[in-house]
Scaffold this motif. Structure first.
Motif, PDB file in Angstrom:
ATOM      1  N   ILE A   1       8.422  70.698  58.072  1.00 12.69           N
ATOM      2  CA  ILE A   1       8.567  70.139  56.740  1.00 12.69           C
ATOM      3  C   ILE A   1       7.618  68.881  56.679  1.00 12.69           C
ATOM      4  CG2 ILE A   1      10.195  69.134  55.051  1.00 12.69           C
ATOM      5  CD1 ILE A   1      12.339  70.565  56.128  1.00 12.69           C
ATOM      6  N   VAL A   2       7.083  68.647  55.602  1.00 14.09           N
ATOM      7  CA  VAL A   2       6.153  67.516  55.480  1.00 14.09           C
ATOM      8  C   VAL A   2       6.468  66.906  54.094  1.00 14.09           C
ATOM      9  CG1 VAL A   2       3.533  66.684  55.305  1.00 14.09           C
ATOM     10  CG2 VAL A   2       4.269  68.752  56.906  1.00 14.09           C
ATOM     11  N   LEU A   3       6.436  65.449  54.207  1.00 13.58           N
ATOM     12  CA  LEU A   3       6.726  64.858  53.119  1.00 13.58           C
ATOM     13  C   LEU A   3       5.354  64.124  52.606  1.00 13.58           C
ATOM     14  CD1 LEU A   3      10.131  63.080  54.148  1.00 13.58           C
ATOM     15  CD2 LEU A   3       9.872  65.270  52.764  1.00 13.58           C
ATOM     16  N   VAL A   4       4.994  64.411  51.267  1.00 16.36           N
ATOM     17  CA  VAL A   4       3.775  63.954  50.779  1.00 16.36           C
ATOM     18  C   VAL A   4       3.909  63.109  49.566  1.00 16.36           C
ATOM     19  CG1 VAL A   4       2.412  65.766  52.150  1.00 16.36           C
ATOM     20  CG2 VAL A   4       3.446  66.056  49.472  1.00 16.36           C
ATOM     21  N   ASP A   5       3.069  62.094  49.620  1.00 14.12           N
ATOM     22  CA  ASP A   5       2.907  61.244  48.135  1.00 14.12           C
ATOM     23  C   ASP A   5       1.499  61.774  47.487  1.00 14.12           C
ATOM     24  OD1 ASP A   5       0.945  59.926  49.386  1.00 14.12           O
ATOM     25  OD2 ASP A   5       2.336  58.212  50.044  1.00 14.12           O
TER      26      ASP A   5
END
Length: 250
Positions: free
Chosen positions: A42-46
């Motif tokens: 899972i990758v959290l991105v802005d």
């Protein structure tokens, strides 16, 4: 290759993948990833991450291989709306990690803690045992290890076979480290979440959701990394790219 996760809808944004995962379907998605016996990142991105992915092929590869790419800022919602694409749900990074741990606790699953300092990781483990008594912490390790020790750490994670590998500050490569080592892990979920252990250990203040939505995280980032002010020029160019994309319906 990325897989389809139940409860999550993939949105291609200028050829970069995002996932719309409403909070009420998070449990369904986590159960699907755990039950199918695969290895999931899972990758959290802005918004800046998505700009970076258009020019950094290595980071784009990480996003394309991830099972879930979770938006964390309103800027992403605004971009999707401007491009007339579906608008995804957004999460605060720390909030997402808490909700993920909550689902895992509900099903009596396990977590391995990796990152930060020895003191912070130890305090985090103690606090997590109190907050999530049904969650099994199968191992912990600070990110302050010598390079030659990394092989043994990866092996320890594989043997512990956690449902979730939670990676925090100090791990060189961050999301890239997770992807590069994923082949050596047992099936499960891996997540890099910046500052999570500092917040768990009480060393850093947790922003409220209202403050996060107002962009209160931006100023501290500029103070600690003043060179980021130069990103304004990149954002200006990106706005032009968005305008062209909307006109051409790319």
């Amino acid at each position: 290759m990325a897989v389809t996760v139940a409860g999550a809808r993939r949105i291609d944004y200028l050829k970069i993948p995002l996932h719309d995962l409403p909070e009420e379907r998070l449990e369904e998605a986590v159960r699907d990833m755990i039950d199918n016996g695969g290895k999931h990142q899972i990758v959290l991105v802005d918004a800046w991450d998505l700009i970076k992915a258009r020019h950094n092929h290595e980071f784009a590869r990480i996003l394309h291989n991830a099972s879930l790419v979770i938006p964390t800022t309103r800027g992403i919602q605004r971009v999707c709306s401007f491009l007339k694409r579906p608008v995804p749900a957004i999460y605060m990074p720390f909030e997402f990690s808490i909700k993920l741990l909550g689902v895992l606790e509900q099903y009596r699953k396990s977590v391995y803690l990796l990152g930060s300092t020895h003191q912070a990781i130890q305090t985090s483990a103690s606090n997590l045992r109190v907050s999530f008594p049904g969650l099994n912490i199968v191992g912990r390790c600070s990110s302050r290890y010598k390079k030659h020790a990394e092989e043994n750490i990866v092996l320890a994670i594989k043997k512990a076979s956690p449902s979730l590998l939670l990676v925090g500050n100090g791990v060189k490569g961050k999301d890239r480290w997770v992807l590069e080592n994923q082949k050596n892990f047992a099936p499960g979920i891996s997540l890099y979440c910046r500052d999570c252990y500092e917040i768990f250990a009480g060393k850093k203040r947790r922003l409220t959701r209202a403050a996060w939505m107002r962009g209160a995280y931006i100023l501290p980032g500029l103070i600690s990394h003043p060179w980021r002010i130069l990103r304004l020029f990149v954002y200006a160019y990106f706005l032009f790219v968005l305008l062209i994309a909307r006109i051409t319906k790319a």
